[in-house]
Design a protein around this motif. Sequence first.
Motif, PDB file in Angstrom:
ATOM      1  N   UNK A 111      17.646  69.036  42.708  1.00 26.00           N
ATOM      2  CA  UNK A 111      18.879  69.234  41.951  1.00 26.00           C
ATOM      3  C   UNK A 111      20.118  68.754  42.704  1.00 26.00           C
ATOM      4  N   UNK A 112      20.047  68.703  44.024  1.00 21.09           N
ATOM      5  CA  UNK A 112      21.209  68.293  44.812  1.00 21.09           C
ATOM      6  C   UNK A 112      20.891  67.049  45.626  1.00 21.09           C
ATOM      7  N   UNK A 113      21.881  66.183  45.745  1.00 21.39           N
ATOM      8  CA  UNK A 113      21.728  64.953  46.512  1.00 21.39           C
ATOM      9  C   UNK A 113      21.327  65.255  47.959  1.00 21.39           C
ATOM     10  N   UNK A 114      21.957  66.255  48.550  1.00 17.61           N
ATOM     11  CA  UNK A 114      21.681  66.577  49.950  1.00 17.61           C
ATOM     12  C   UNK A 114      20.216  66.937  50.170  1.00 17.61           C
ATOM     13  N   UNK A 115      19.617  67.625  49.212  1.00 15.83           N
ATOM     14  CA  UNK A 115      18.199  67.991  49.325  1.00 15.83           C
ATOM     15  C   UNK A 115      17.321  66.742  49.335  1.00 15.83           C
ATOM     16  N   UNK A 116      17.611  65.810  48.455  1.00 20.97           N
ATOM     17  CA  UNK A 116      16.791  64.600  48.398  1.00 20.97           C
ATOM     18  C   UNK A 116      17.035  63.716  49.620  1.00 20.97           C
ATOM     19  N   UNK A 117      18.272  63.691  50.122  1.00 19.43           N
ATOM     20  CA  UNK A 117      18.546  62.911  51.332  1.00 19.43           C
ATOM     21  C   UNK A 117      17.698  63.432  52.481  1.00 19.43           C
ATOM     22  N   UNK A 118      17.623  64.746  52.627  1.00 18.77           N
ATOM     23  CA  UNK A 118      16.792  65.326  53.688  1.00 18.77           C
ATOM     24  C   UNK A 118      15.337  64.902  53.534  1.00 18.77           C
ATOM     25  N   UNK A 119      14.853  64.852  52.311  1.00 22.85           N
ATOM     26  CA  UNK A 119      13.484  64.408  52.040  1.00 22.85           C
ATOM     27  C   UNK A 119      13.283  62.963  52.513  1.00 22.85           C
ATOM     28  N   UNK A 120      14.251  62.116  52.256  1.00 21.63           N
ATOM     29  CA  UNK A 120      14.129  60.706  52.627  1.00 21.63           C
ATOM     30  C   UNK A 120      14.056  60.500  54.142  1.00 21.63           C
ATOM     31  N   UNK A 121      14.625  61.414  54.907  1.00 20.28           N
ATOM     32  CA  UNK A 121      14.597  61.284  56.361  1.00 20.28           C
ATOM     33  C   UNK A 121      13.242  61.646  56.963  1.00 20.28           C
ATOM     34  N   UNK A 122      12.460  62.452  56.283  1.00 17.07           N
ATOM     35  CA  UNK A 122      11.175  62.905  56.817  1.00 17.07           C
ATOM     36  C   UNK A 122      10.261  61.730  57.136  1.00 17.07           C
ATOM     37  N   UNK A 123      10.042  61.489  58.424  1.00 14.30           N
ATOM     38  CA  UNK A 123       9.130  60.446  58.876  1.00 14.30           C
ATOM     39  C   UNK A 123       9.594  59.028  58.614  1.00 14.30           C
ATOM     40  N   UNK A 124      10.881  58.834  58.312  1.00 11.77           N
ATOM     41  CA  UNK A 124      11.384  57.498  57.989  1.00 11.77           C
ATOM     42  C   UNK A 124      11.589  56.691  59.265  1.00 11.77           C
ATOM     43  N   UNK A 125      11.033  55.493  59.304  1.00  9.80           N
ATOM     44  CA  UNK A 125      11.078  54.651  60.502  1.00  9.80           C
ATOM     45  C   UNK A 125      12.510  54.243  60.864  1.00  9.80           C
ATOM     46  N   UNK A 126      13.315  53.894  59.879  1.00  9.16           N
ATOM     47  CA  UNK A 126      14.679  53.424  60.140  1.00  9.16           C
ATOM     48  C   UNK A 126      15.696  54.544  59.927  1.00  9.16           C
ATOM     49  N   UNK A 127      15.474  55.628  60.634  1.00  5.16           N
ATOM     50  CA  UNK A 127      16.308  56.821  60.506  1.00  5.16           C
ATOM     51  C   UNK A 127      17.781  56.544  60.827  1.00  5.16           C
ATOM     52  N   UNK A 128      18.057  55.737  61.841  1.00  6.57           N
ATOM     53  CA  UNK A 128      19.450  55.456  62.209  1.00  6.57           C
ATOM     54  C   UNK A 128      20.179  54.683  61.115  1.00  6.57           C
ATOM     55  N   UNK A 129      19.497  53.739  60.478  1.00  6.01           N
ATOM     56  CA  UNK A 129      20.124  53.014  59.365  1.00  6.01           C
ATOM     57  C   UNK A 129      20.403  53.964  58.199  1.00  6.01           C
ATOM     58  N   UNK A 130      19.464  54.832  57.919  1.00  2.00           N
ATOM     59  CA  UNK A 130      19.651  55.799  56.834  1.00  2.00           C
ATOM     60  C   UNK A 130      20.800  56.757  57.164  1.00  2.00           C
ATOM     61  N   UNK A 131      20.902  57.165  58.414  1.00  2.00           N
ATOM     62  CA  UNK A 131      21.992  58.041  58.847  1.00  2.00           C
ATOM     63  C   UNK A 131      23.345  57.338  58.710  1.00  2.00           C
TER      64      UNK A 131
END
Length: 146
Positions: free
Chosen positions: A92-112
């Motif tokens: 329901x919230x963007x912040x919740x889905x953003x946290x999901x996208x970070x889980x195990x993501x190889x390019x974490x710094x680009x996403x940040x």
Amino acid sequence: MITEFEIDKSIALVEKRAESENEAELIAEEEFVDYLGTEIIPNLTEYENHVLSFCISVIYNVVSEHNTTVEFDIEEYQNSEEKNWSARDNHSKLEESINLFFDGYKEEDLLAFVEDMIAEDDPTMMSIAGREIIFITCKSYIDVVC
């Protein structure tokens, strides 16, 4: 994996280019630029478009510096975009889905970097929908070029 240091160098390069040309120039594959112009940009305000253009330019520059070439496939991008929107729609919230996208993501710094760019410093400058569009567009682009 692209580092924060490499991203900072790319930011400086894009900012320097924008200062010398009085306007940020979108640097990316022509096919992607065309797609953005028809499918994404019409849904954004002028400010949101500027943020998206800056993010894509930084991502393109840092990836091309890191990998020397940037491989892009519009069909792969559209598949990634669809998958990312589906994942976003599960929360329901963007912040919740953003946290999901970070889980195990190889390019974490680009996403940040993208997350920082859409941070709600001044909520009047960027709509929730604009933030979502920018984040999903950039995340999908990172998925394809990295």
